[in-house]
Design an enzyme around this catalytic site. Structure first.
Site, PDB file in Angstrom:
ATOM      1  N   SER A 104      -2.731 -10.662 -13.109  1.00 42.39           N
ATOM      2  CA  SER A 104      -2.366  -9.902 -14.305  1.00 42.39           C
ATOM      3  C   SER A 104      -2.684 -10.735 -15.529  1.00 42.39           C
ATOM      4  O   SER A 104      -2.667 -11.976 -15.488  1.00 42.39           O
ATOM      5  CB  SER A 104      -0.870  -9.574 -14.293  1.00 42.39           C
ATOM      6  N   ALA A 129       0.799  -1.227   0.000  1.00 43.23           N
ATOM      7  CA  ALA A 129       0.000   0.000   0.000  1.00 43.23           C
ATOM      8  C   ALA A 129       0.829   1.273   0.000  1.00 43.23           C
ATOM      9  O   ALA A 129       0.270   2.365   0.135  1.00 43.23           O
ATOM     10  CB  ALA A 129      -0.930   0.004   1.220  1.00 43.23           C
ATOM     11  N   SER A 137       2.533   2.550  -2.497  1.00 44.34           N
ATOM     12  CA  SER A 137       2.576   3.242  -3.785  1.00 44.34           C
ATOM     13  C   SER A 137       1.570   2.617  -4.740  1.00 44.34           C
ATOM     14  O   SER A 137       0.985   1.570  -4.457  1.00 44.34           O
ATOM     15  CB  SER A 137       3.985   3.177  -4.394  1.00 44.34           C
ATOM     16  N   TYR A 168       7.664 -13.706 -13.763  1.00 45.13           N
ATOM     17  CA  TYR A 168       6.478 -12.900 -13.437  1.00 45.13           C
ATOM     18  C   TYR A 168       5.198 -13.599 -13.881  1.00 45.13           C
ATOM     19  O   TYR A 168       4.225 -13.681 -13.119  1.00 45.13           O
ATOM     20  CB  TYR A 168       6.599 -11.530 -14.109  1.00 45.13           C
TER      21      TYR A 168
END
Length: 290
Positions: free
Chosen positions: A132, A6, A8, A157
């Site tokens: 994602s 939290a 950024s 990722y």
């Protein structure tokens, strides 16, 4: 309501929105000073915000901060698993784990387990995990999940983001029949500090594409929607993008892969009997009720 990562970007905007809506907000992020600054800023507006510093790529830190969170919040209504990063070069944690998988998935898996009892104490809790669209490119490297051979930042990722979905779908199945809903989302490409400090082609592509990305405020909309909107009350085991249901990859929807990846995650985090007991009890009770 708890928001990880939290300090950024999406996490910061999510924490701000939930605080403005009147929630008591707990935030977890790296002990860099930004997390405490955000909490102090929001408290000046009259919001109740509590900051818990932790490096979530460390499983020991996940366990430590979970103890502090349970002490502060015996009831938890919303858990937003947002913390994550992209590393162009292979890094390992103090526990010898590849850092991308450790931060983006294993911390989510372990922290959610450790906070199940506070979540189950809520009359209608929500677990929201930021995945994602990169998961479509991902696959689980079963023989080398730590990517010791042929490391690539995008390979790491996409594996971790696929892991987020495999976990969310499996957790939703195991918690079916309880008051805890579990959903995941794709926030879209967002102009944040994500991937900053990295080198190589992947980092360059991120930098070049950033002007085309959403603002953090836009990127946080689906997170906030799943955390707080009455429209999704009771909906579980789904994937969202732009505040609408979306389709995820066939791998992510494969029940056998979900269960197999769950077992791998249990082994990688060293989930003890006591840590897994709450979920076992819930699953058994929910199964009996069904």
């Amino acid at each position: 309501m708890l928001v990880t990562g939290a300090s950024s970007g999406i996490g910061r905007e999510t924490a701000r929105a939930l605080a403005r809506a009147g929630a008591t907000v707990l935030t977890v992020s790296r002990p860099s000073g930004e997390g405490e600054a955000l909490a102090a800023q929001l408290r000046q507006t009259g919001a109740e915000v509590h900051f818990f510093p932790a490096d979530l790529s460390s499983l020991a830190e996940v366990r430590r901060v979970a103890r502090a969170l349970r002490a502060r919040a015996p009831r938890l209504d919303v858990l937003v698993n947002n913390a994550g990063a992209f590393f162009s070069e292979r890094q390992t944690t103090a526990e010898g784990l590849e850092r991308t998988l450790a931060l983006n998935h294993l911390s989510v898996f372990l922290l959610t387990h450790l906070l199940l009892e506070p979540l189950l104490a809520s009359p209608a809790a929500r677990v929201v995990t930021v995945s994602s669209q990169a998961e479509r490119l991902g696959r689980v490297h079963w023989d080398d999940p730590m990517l010791r051979r042929g490391y690539n930042g995008w390979k790491a990722y996409s594996q971790s983001k696929l892991g987020n979905l495999l976990f969310s779908y499996e957790l939703a199945r195991r918690l079916a029949g309880t008051a805890v809903s579990v959903n995941a989302l794709h926030p879209g490409g967002v102009a944040t500090g994500f991937g900053s400090g990295n080198r190589g082609v992947g980092a360059l592509l991120l930098k070049l594409a950033r002007p085309l990305f959403k603002s953090p405020e836009e990127g946080a909309k689906t997170v906030i929607y799943l955390a707080a909107s009455p429209e999704v009350a009771g909906i579980s085991g789904r994937y969202f993008a732009d505040c609408r249901p979306a389709s995820s990859s066939w791998r992510s929807r494969d029940p056998e892969l979900q269960a197999r990846f769950w077992r791998l995650s249990e082994a990688l985090v060293g989930l003890g009997d006591e840590e897994a007991a709450a979920l076992r009890r819930v699953s058994q009770a929910a199964g009996a009720a069904r």
